[in-house]
Write a protein that holds these residues in place. Sequence first.
Motif, PDB file in Angstrom:
ATOM      1  N   ASN A 188       0.801  -1.221   0.000  1.00 15.97           N
ATOM      2  CA  ASN A 188       0.000   0.000   0.000  1.00 15.97           C
ATOM      3  C   ASN A 188       0.838   1.277   0.000  1.00 15.97           C
ATOM      4  O   ASN A 188       0.280   2.370  -0.166  1.00 15.97           O
ATOM      5  CB  ASN A 188      -0.932   0.026   1.218  1.00 15.97           C
ATOM      6  CG  ASN A 188      -1.947  -1.103   1.187  1.00 15.97           C
ATOM      7  OD1 ASN A 188      -2.413  -1.487   0.111  1.00 15.97           O
ATOM      8  ND2 ASN A 188      -2.276  -1.634   2.349  1.00 15.97           N
ATOM      9  N   SER A 189       2.145   1.152   0.230  1.00 16.88           N
ATOM     10  CA  SER A 189       3.029   2.319   0.248  1.00 16.88           C
ATOM     11  C   SER A 189       4.344   1.944  -0.406  1.00 16.88           C
ATOM     12  O   SER A 189       4.768   0.774  -0.360  1.00 16.88           O
ATOM     13  CB  SER A 189       3.302   2.792   1.685  1.00 16.88           C
ATOM     14  OG  SER A 189       2.121   3.241   2.304  1.00 16.88           O
ATOM     15  N   PRO A 190       5.000   2.909  -1.040  1.00 17.27           N
ATOM     16  CA  PRO A 190       6.296   2.618  -1.662  1.00 17.27           C
ATOM     17  C   PRO A 190       7.377   2.411  -0.594  1.00 17.27           C
ATOM     18  O   PRO A 190       7.282   2.902   0.535  1.00 17.27           O
ATOM     19  CB  PRO A 190       6.575   3.870  -2.488  1.00 17.27           C
ATOM     20  CG  PRO A 190       5.811   4.960  -1.806  1.00 17.27           C
ATOM     21  CD  PRO A 190       4.570   4.306  -1.270  1.00 17.27           C
ATOM     22  N   ALA A 191       8.427   1.680  -0.964  1.00 17.37           N
ATOM     23  CA  ALA A 191       9.517   1.391  -0.021  1.00 17.37           C
ATOM     24  C   ALA A 191      10.252   2.647   0.396  1.00 17.37           C
ATOM     25  O   ALA A 191      10.868   2.697   1.464  1.00 17.37           O
ATOM     26  CB  ALA A 191      10.493   0.389  -0.652  1.00 17.37           C
ATOM     27  N   ALA A 192      10.194   3.708  -0.419  1.00 22.38           N
ATOM     28  CA  ALA A 192      10.881   4.951  -0.084  1.00 22.38           C
ATOM     29  C   ALA A 192      10.345   5.557   1.213  1.00 22.38           C
ATOM     30  O   ALA A 192      11.078   6.189   1.975  1.00 22.38           O
ATOM     31  CB  ALA A 192      10.742   5.956  -1.228  1.00 22.38           C
ATOM     32  N   GLU A 193       9.052   5.369   1.477  1.00 20.37           N
ATOM     33  CA  GLU A 193       8.486   5.912   2.708  1.00 20.37           C
ATOM     34  C   GLU A 193       9.077   5.227   3.931  1.00 20.37           C
ATOM     35  O   GLU A 193       9.303   5.856   4.974  1.00 20.37           O
ATOM     36  CB  GLU A 193       6.967   5.763   2.686  1.00 20.37           C
ATOM     37  CG  GLU A 193       6.292   6.682   1.680  1.00 20.37           C
ATOM     38  CD  GLU A 193       4.785   6.670   1.828  1.00 20.37           C
ATOM     39  OE1 GLU A 193       4.276   5.842   2.629  1.00 20.37           O
ATOM     40  OE2 GLU A 193       4.108   7.479   1.161  1.00 20.37           O
ATOM     41  N   SER A 194       9.338   3.942   3.828  1.00 17.41           N
ATOM     42  CA  SER A 194       9.966   3.221   4.937  1.00 17.41           C
ATOM     43  C   SER A 194      11.373   3.756   5.196  1.00 17.41           C
ATOM     44  O   SER A 194      11.783   3.935   6.351  1.00 17.41           O
ATOM     45  CB  SER A 194      10.017   1.720   4.631  1.00 17.41           C
ATOM     46  OG  SER A 194      10.720   1.033   5.645  1.00 17.41           O
ATOM     47  N   ALA A 195      12.094   4.045   4.108  1.00 15.68           N
ATOM     48  CA  ALA A 195      13.442   4.592   4.259  1.00 15.68           C
ATOM     49  C   ALA A 195      13.403   5.975   4.922  1.00 15.68           C
ATOM     50  O   ALA A 195      14.212   6.289   5.799  1.00 15.68           O
ATOM     51  CB  ALA A 195      14.135   4.673   2.903  1.00 15.68           C
ATOM     52  N   ARG A 196      12.451   6.811   4.495  1.00 18.28           N
ATOM     53  CA  ARG A 196      12.323   8.147   5.096  1.00 18.28           C
ATOM     54  C   ARG A 196      11.978   8.041   6.584  1.00 18.28           C
ATOM     55  O   ARG A 196      12.492   8.801   7.404  1.00 18.28           O
ATOM     56  CB  ARG A 196      11.245   8.952   4.371  1.00 18.28           C
ATOM     57  CG  ARG A 196      11.595   9.349   2.946  1.00 18.28           C
ATOM     58  CD  ARG A 196      10.615  10.403   2.450  1.00 18.28           C
ATOM     59  NE  ARG A 196      10.872  10.755   1.065  1.00 18.28           N
ATOM     60  CZ  ARG A 196      10.191  10.292   0.030  1.00 18.28           C
ATOM     61  NH1 ARG A 196       9.214   9.419   0.216  1.00 18.28           N
ATOM     62  NH2 ARG A 196      10.473  10.668  -1.212  1.00 18.28           N
ATOM     63  N   ALA A 197      11.114   7.115   6.928  1.00 17.22           N
ATOM     64  CA  ALA A 197      10.726   6.953   8.332  1.00 17.22           C
ATOM     65  C   ALA A 197      11.922   6.513   9.178  1.00 17.22           C
ATOM     66  O   ALA A 197      12.083   6.959  10.319  1.00 17.22           O
ATOM     67  CB  ALA A 197       9.590   5.944   8.446  1.00 17.22           C
TER      68      ALA A 197
END
Length: 447
Positions: A188-197
């Motif tokens: 549901n979300s791109p992997a980039a958001e996990s990296a930013r978090a």
Amino acid sequence: MLIFPLLTHLKPIRNRFFAPKGLLLLLLIAPLANSVEQTKPAQTLGLQQAVSKTLEQNPTLVAFGYQFEAQAGRVQQSGLKPNPELTLAVEDAFGSGELTGMDSAETTLGISWVLEGQQRRERVNAAQARTSVLEVERDIQRLDAAAKSARLYMLALALQTRLQQAEQAIDFARTVVKVIEQRVNAGNSPAAESARARVELSRRLLEHEDIEHELLVAKRQLAAQWGATQVDFTAVEGSLTQLPKVASYSDLKSRLDQNPRLQYFVTSERWEESQLTLAKAQSKPQWRLSAGVKHLSATDDQALVAGVAVPLGVFDRQQGRITEARALMALNRAEREAEQIQLDTNLYGTHQELLHSLHIVNAYQTEILPALATALKETRRAYDLGRYSYLEWQAVQRDYLDAQNTLIEASLAAHLKAIELERLTGVAIAPAAPMSTTTSTTHSTTH
């Protein structure tokens, strides 16, 4: 935070350096709201305890105490009488003719002394007046040392509060990482958001470490106030949300004369007056009396001799000192007036800054933080529904955390300004009731 004149709470400090005799009513900082008299763990430190240790053990205050020993010696020296002089005179001896040898010699054994009663009294008065000046200087140093300890204490308390907020921010960042990773795993979300978090979590961890170092330094600086080279406490007590009430400027100004800096000029003027009186006394001639016994070898008779020597007052050898003393008295009055104006200006500025800090605190506690908490909650809900991106959620998170830090800084500024007002006036700034919304409870809404 409660701020009261500490000297009304502390036991008198009785030692040779800080005897309470002649001590002015100083403003010193007293206990926090939760620092009541009770048994507390040794690793925690209260504000009253910190200031008490400073007054008893501050190295600068202890060193200043030796000046009183030196001044006591000056007072003693000023009251000493001059030693009498013993004289032996031989006349009409070892001459020629009938004066050969000692057969016709006249030998006089006498003693003489100087009459300086008034001058000695004025010297003692001048030395004692200087002691009074030293007492006011001691009061100023004690006031400054106590105020500095209070400021360092409040800085440590603010850093402790920031550290608690940083820990909560880390918990929140970890929760965000967990939520986003679940969304990424669900597609549901791109992997980039996990990296930013995760980057955001790393930043919060670094911020926590920075605050830890600042807190260690602040504790060490506070402990140095009482001469300690190691920190013997783990935490300071109190709450930044216990804010001071504000007296009116006119009320504070009416107490400004209690500032020991103004008392210093009053005491210094008395000392300058004693110096003028001493110079006038020294301008008067000192009589010298003498008495003795004369032996006449020719007839083997003795006779009493007496004399008085009165210096001629042709030249006044104290004119320069009298002129100097009068000029210094005028200088002292001018400096006192300048100091009065400066203190009044500082009082007004500090009072206005305190009002402004309290206004900021009130705005953040009653309006900004509640609004941001609501925005953060709604943004989280919109993110879960896919209406907002992580960047929008993160922006609101940062706004909320920045607002909390601003609240801490404004609260600290309010306490510091209240301490400065007390240092200037000696007026106790009463505490206000703590706000119902604290930094800790408002942060819990983010979860």
